[in-house]
Design an enzyme around this catalytic site. Sequence first.
Site, PDB file in Angstrom:
ATOM      1  N   GLU A 108       9.583  -3.324   6.356  1.00 51.34           N
ATOM      2  CA  GLU A 108       9.157  -4.664   6.821  1.00 51.34           C
ATOM      3  C   GLU A 108       9.680  -5.763   5.879  1.00 51.34           C
ATOM      4  O   GLU A 108      10.236  -6.763   6.333  1.00 51.34           O
ATOM      5  CB  GLU A 108       7.626  -4.658   6.861  1.00 51.34           C
ATOM      6  N   SER A 130      -1.236  -0.543  10.742  1.00 49.24           N
ATOM      7  CA  SER A 130      -0.359  -1.711  10.775  1.00 49.24           C
ATOM      8  C   SER A 130      -0.494  -2.464  12.089  1.00 49.24           C
ATOM      9  O   SER A 130      -0.675  -1.858  13.140  1.00 49.24           O
ATOM     10  CB  SER A 130       1.109  -1.318  10.605  1.00 49.24           C
ATOM     11  N   HIS A 190       6.702   1.922   5.637  1.00 51.67           N
ATOM     12  CA  HIS A 190       6.702   0.959   6.743  1.00 51.67           C
ATOM     13  C   HIS A 190       6.770  -0.457   6.175  1.00 51.67           C
ATOM     14  O   HIS A 190       7.575  -1.284   6.612  1.00 51.67           O
ATOM     15  CB  HIS A 190       5.435   1.161   7.587  1.00 51.67           C
ATOM     16  N   ASN A 191       5.934  -0.738   5.184  1.00 58.24           N
ATOM     17  CA  ASN A 191       5.924  -2.086   4.606  1.00 58.24           C
ATOM     18  C   ASN A 191       7.206  -2.391   3.847  1.00 58.24           C
ATOM     19  O   ASN A 191       7.682  -3.527   3.856  1.00 58.24           O
ATOM     20  CB  ASN A 191       4.712  -2.249   3.683  1.00 58.24           C
ATOM     21  N   LYS A 232       2.777   4.485   5.507  1.00 59.06           N
ATOM     22  CA  LYS A 232       2.457   3.064   5.686  1.00 59.06           C
ATOM     23  C   LYS A 232       3.157   2.218   4.612  1.00 59.06           C
ATOM     24  O   LYS A 232       3.642   1.117   4.883  1.00 59.06           O
ATOM     25  CB  LYS A 232       0.942   2.846   5.632  1.00 59.06           C
TER      26      LYS A 232
END
Length: 469
Positions: free
Chosen positions: A191, A130, A187-188, A184
């Site tokens: 986000e 990222s 994480h997104n 990940k």
Amino acid sequence: MHTGNDIGLIGLGVMGQNLALNIAHQGYTVSVYNRTPEKTTDFIENRVENEQIEGLYDLPAFVESLEKPRRIILMVQAGKAVDLVIESILPYIDEDDLIIDAGNSYYPDTERRLAQLEEQGYLFLGMGVSGGEYGALHGPSIMPGGAEYAYELVEDILIKIAAQTDDGPCCTYVGNGSAGHFVKMVHNGIEYSIMQNTSEAYDLMRSAFDMKAPMISDVFESWNKGELNSYLYEISYKVLREIDIETGKPLVDLILDQAEQKGTGKWTSQSGLDLGVPVPSLSAAVSSRVISHFKNLRVKTADLAAAYNDKVDYTQSMIDDLRDSALFAMFLSFSQGIWLMSAASDAFGYELDLAEVLRIWKGGCIIRAKMLNFLQEIIKEDQTNVNLLLNTKSIQYLESKLDAVNRTLEIARMSRIPMPVLSSALDYYFSASASNLPANFIQAQRDFFGAHTYQRIDKKGVFHTEWEE
Ligand code: ATR
């Protein structure tokens, strides 16, 4: 004896090019290959200067150019392309060579590829990266998962190319199997949620407070200097400052209000449902992007509903409330993501160290935020505190924001401003901290129409009632 280049990279899109340059800047020799040869030539001619990067135009030559055991990073589009590229290099590589998928692959795909490749004797890592194009070049947050011995083969390179913070490099071995891509993905998802919440604050200031983009930019900039300090608030104030050269208007005012997505937010939301973990704010952010797409329908419905935005004579304390609401939503977006990762770790045997995950998010990545210091402190005290809420510091922090959140949502409701992430964060907090939910009522209804039975609070057993004669 050193016979070949240190590492290979396939896929010279924006991320691939920048990652190759980043690796070369750390003194490694890099072989690169791309399906479309013109891109390789263009990259070598226009972006490579003194770096030791060699462009190769056929796969056997690319593989031959690498030091054994070979380390090959794939930075190609998630999905079928990853399988095709893996298939195309397998005839040329040897057992114990390592393939690293650094794209945004869906974690079940990573699990499948890992099983297949390990069975054939190859090493494979699913690695989240990222930081966008800037991060890829100057230091991303790197989330590798798979076998630890496979990670050790590339650890030296990854640690050096990652973002560096006071708390160490933003790279660690995340865990087994598809752990890297799962982390990940979450994480997104977080986000999406923080981005949606920044857009909600923007909307309240634009539509209810009648503030122009540069004024809103000033507010975000001041927030970014304090507790909300984070990459997403930094880009928020910069976005709002941009003026369109042709028209002289703030560029943001000229951008069509339809948000795109590539799927990681949706996968996060789906994983929440699959694993039985509540991620309402993360899901609300996905739904917000979806509903934004129905522009024509929204415009027509707005006519019918005579939708209008009541303007509010705003005060500094309302802006402060909005900031506290943003902190509240940010904390609870992380809370939901952490809970999901914890459940996935149990379900899939990832053995995640959640404090370490938060640590490698402190630099390089899109959700880096000052708040991560606080969150990391809380999870370090007790790694089984899966949603961060079993801690008096967390509760004191959220309770101290509650009045501000309520006042903000009251204005939003009166002014018809949708704030789905903030609203769902509040409901999530109320639900997660409620000793009594009305689920007894749901159970009674289920038993009424479907004889699904229920348990009682006053005696043990499973009960059914004939609700009607
Ligand atoms: P970015 O957004 O980083 O620019 P992208 O457009 O998603 O990246 O593409 C990333 C890489 O995937 C590109 O190098 C692309 O190769 P081409 O330049 O030939 O298009 C690569 N890619 C996509 N599909 C592929 C496939 N089926 N086989 C091999 N490479 C593929």
